[in-house]
Design a protein around this motif. Structure first.
Motif, short mmCIF file in Angstrom:
data_model
loop_
_atom_site.label_atom_id
_atom_site.label_comp_id
_atom_site.label_asym_id
_atom_site.label_seq_id
_atom_site.Cartn_x
_atom_site.Cartn_y
_atom_site.Cartn_z
N GLY A 1 -1.83 -12.39 -49.24
CA GLY A 1 -2.53 -13.63 -48.94
C GLY A 1 -2.66 -14.55 -50.14
N LEU A 2 -2.44 -13.99 -51.34
CA LEU A 2 -2.46 -14.79 -52.57
C LEU A 2 -1.05 -15.25 -52.96
CD1 LEU A 2 -4.97 -12.61 -54.62
CD2 LEU A 2 -5.45 -14.71 -53.34
N TYR A 3 -0.09 -15.07 -52.06
CA TYR A 3 1.32 -15.42 -52.32
C TYR A 3 1.46 -16.89 -52.71
CZ TYR A 3 6.38 -15.36 -51.25
OH TYR A 3 7.75 -15.42 -51.31
N TRP A 4 0.59 -17.73 -52.15
CA TRP A 4 0.71 -19.16 -52.39
C TRP A 4 0.33 -19.57 -53.81
CZ3 TRP A 4 -3.51 -22.06 -53.90
CH2 TRP A 4 -4.77 -21.46 -53.76
N LEU A 5 -0.48 -18.76 -54.49
CA LEU A 5 -0.97 -19.14 -55.82
C LEU A 5 0.16 -19.26 -56.86
CD1 LEU A 5 -4.36 -17.23 -56.27
CD2 LEU A 5 -3.96 -19.67 -56.61
N PRO A 6 0.96 -18.19 -57.08
CA PRO A 6 2.05 -18.36 -58.05
C PRO A 6 3.10 -19.37 -57.59
CG PRO A 6 2.21 -16.24 -56.92
CD PRO A 6 0.88 -16.80 -56.58
N LEU A 7 3.33 -19.47 -56.28
CA LEU A 7 4.29 -20.47 -55.80
C LEU A 7 3.82 -21.88 -56.14
CD1 LEU A 7 5.50 -19.22 -52.29
CD2 LEU A 7 6.74 -19.20 -54.46
N ARG A 8 2.50 -22.12 -55.99
CA ARG A 8 1.95 -23.43 -56.33
C ARG A 8 2.14 -23.73 -57.82
NH1 ARG A 8 -2.00 -26.76 -53.90
NH2 ARG A 8 -1.31 -25.75 -51.96
N GLU A 9 1.94 -22.71 -58.65
CA GLU A 9 2.12 -22.89 -60.09
C GLU A 9 3.58 -23.14 -60.44
OE1 GLU A 9 -0.15 -23.05 -62.53
OE2 GLU A 9 -1.70 -23.00 -60.97
N ILE A 10 4.48 -22.40 -59.81
CA ILE A 10 5.90 -22.56 -60.08
C ILE A 10 6.38 -23.95 -59.67
CG2 ILE A 10 8.21 -21.73 -59.46
CD1 ILE A 10 6.93 -18.93 -59.11
N GLU A 11 5.90 -24.43 -58.52
CA GLU A 11 6.27 -25.76 -58.06
C GLU A 11 5.76 -26.83 -59.01
OE1 GLU A 11 4.71 -25.96 -54.15
OE2 GLU A 11 6.30 -24.74 -53.25
N ALA A 12 4.55 -26.63 -59.57
CA ALA A 12 3.99 -27.59 -60.52
C ALA A 12 4.81 -27.67 -61.80
CB ALA A 12 2.54 -27.21 -60.85
N ILE A 13 5.45 -26.55 -62.15
CA ILE A 13 6.28 -26.52 -63.35
C ILE A 13 7.59 -27.29 -63.13
CG2 ILE A 13 7.64 -24.97 -64.83
CD1 ILE A 13 5.40 -22.91 -64.47
N GLY A 14 8.07 -27.33 -61.89
CA GLY A 14 9.27 -28.11 -61.63
C GLY A 14 10.26 -27.50 -60.66
N LEU A 15 10.01 -26.25 -60.22
CA LEU A 15 10.88 -25.63 -59.23
C LEU A 15 10.35 -25.96 -57.84
CD1 LEU A 15 11.75 -22.09 -60.64
CD2 LEU A 15 13.26 -24.05 -60.38
N THR A 16 10.95 -26.92 -57.18
CA THR A 16 10.43 -27.39 -55.90
C THR A 16 11.26 -26.85 -54.74
OG1 THR A 16 11.76 -29.39 -56.14
CG2 THR A 16 9.49 -29.47 -56.93
N THR A 17 10.87 -27.26 -53.54
CA THR A 17 11.47 -26.83 -52.26
C THR A 17 11.63 -25.31 -52.25
OG1 THR A 17 13.79 -27.14 -52.98
CG2 THR A 17 12.68 -29.04 -52.04
N THR A 18 12.73 -24.82 -51.71
CA THR A 18 12.89 -23.37 -51.57
C THR A 18 13.36 -22.70 -52.85
OG1 THR A 18 15.12 -23.73 -50.69
CG2 THR A 18 13.32 -23.46 -49.09
N TRP A 19 13.65 -23.46 -53.90
CA TRP A 19 14.03 -22.85 -55.17
C TRP A 19 12.89 -22.02 -55.75
CZ3 TRP A 19 18.73 -22.05 -56.30
CH2 TRP A 19 19.74 -22.97 -56.00
N SER A 20 11.66 -22.45 -55.53
CA SER A 20 10.52 -21.68 -56.03
C SER A 20 10.45 -20.31 -55.36
CB SER A 20 9.21 -22.45 -55.80
OG SER A 20 9.00 -22.67 -54.41
N VAL A 21 10.71 -20.27 -54.06
CA VAL A 21 10.70 -19.00 -53.32
C VAL A 21 11.85 -18.11 -53.78
CG1 VAL A 21 10.76 -17.93 -51.04
CG2 VAL A 21 9.67 -20.16 -51.34
#
Length: 302
Positions: free
Chosen positions: A28-48
């Protein structure tokens, strides 16, 4: 050192269900690191794709080192890895194409599909307690996730992905129960490979995003690596172990803890997210559904 767990090592009849509930809650905390990774610059499905590729740094050397034991039951490994990999891929990609609420709601129709698969494929007995738990769980999930604005919008490709993700995961859970001898490490490796490749392909084709610069990957590496190795990988091993012992319908119900933690954590950590009274009621109903399922389950299903 062996990291595969033997299904016969269960301490008590209820322990797999408890492990499954807690491990799914960690997701359920899966979204937390994804949010951080997207903020760094890996957007769309590249973050996943990147987040799910990080555990391969640990799994690939381990599988190669233990190839004699990990190479057993390859057919079961491939089937489970593909099913769970596509299940996770469709779920994560659906979150990009559609709203979190709708995709999560559609994914957590999983108990319905899992119960049908379990009855048809594994000859699981459909008991009144299971039916009650499914009805309670879906009702609680509706209260937890439903909002008029999101549900009134037309269906889109992301919603279809959310629906497919639950079906694929249901078949994957059934495969884990049917073939408990499949080694855990190589099965998890298969899932991560499928998810990374599929989401990377979507980034290139569906979004038209070129491969991000290596500098962006390096900036995102600390967050992605630590979160995936310390949270994602251990919880996945726990889910795989418990799913070998628990029938698919029960797996789907107990994994609703993921949605509960996701909504509560977002409500506490994101200012724009708040939980209403009825959402709290929905969360309480989900917990009740899990308790009903565990209490009503027979010893063999535990």
């Amino acid at each position: 050192m062996r990291i595969d767990l033997n299904p016969s090592d269960t301490v008590s009849m209820k322990s797999p269900s408890v492990v499954l509930f807690v491990a799914a809650a960690a997701w359920g905390l899966y979204w937390l690191p994804l949010r951080e990774i997207e903020a760094i610059g890996l957007t769309t499905t590249w973050s996943v794709a990147f987040f799910n590729a990080c555990p391969l740094v640990v799994l690939v050397p381990y599988v190669i080192w233990n190839r004699k034991t990990q190479a057993r039951h390859l057919r079961a490994v491939v089937v489970i890895g593909l099913l769970t990999g596509f299940g996770l891929s469709f779920y994560a990609s659906g979150l990009v194409f559609s709203s979190v609420i709708r995709v999560t709601l559609l994914f957590y129709l999983t108990p319905v599909w899992s119960t049908i698969i379990g009855v048809v494929w594994l000859s699981e007995k459909l008991r009144p307690g299971r039916i009650a738990a499914i009805v309670l769980g879906l009702g609680g999930l509706w209260l937890l996730l439903a909002t008029n604005d999101n549900l009134a919008q037309p269906l889109n490709i992301g919603d279809l992905m959310g629906l497919l993700s639950g079906i694929f995961w249901g078949f994957g859970a059934a495969g884990m129960k049917k073939w408990p001898e499949a080694p855990t490490a190589i099965t998890a490796m298969g899932q991560f490979i499928v998810t990374s490749v599929f989401c990377g392909f979507l980034g290139l084709v569906a979004f038209g995003d070129a491969l991000p610069d290596m500098g962006v990957f390096m900036d995102a590496l600390p967050v992605a690596f630590l979160a995936s190795i310390l949270v994602l990988l251990p919880s996945l091993f726990a889910i795989f172990w418990a799913s070998r012992l628990v029938f698919p319908g029960r797996v789907g119900i107990l994994m609703m803890s993921e949605a509960l933690v996701a909504i509560i954590s977002a409500s506490l950590l994101l200012p724009e997210e708040t939980m209403t009274f009825w959402q709290w009621v929905g969360g309480a109903i989900i917990i009740t559904a899990c308790l009903v399922e565990v209490a009503a389950g027979d010893k063999r299903a535990s």
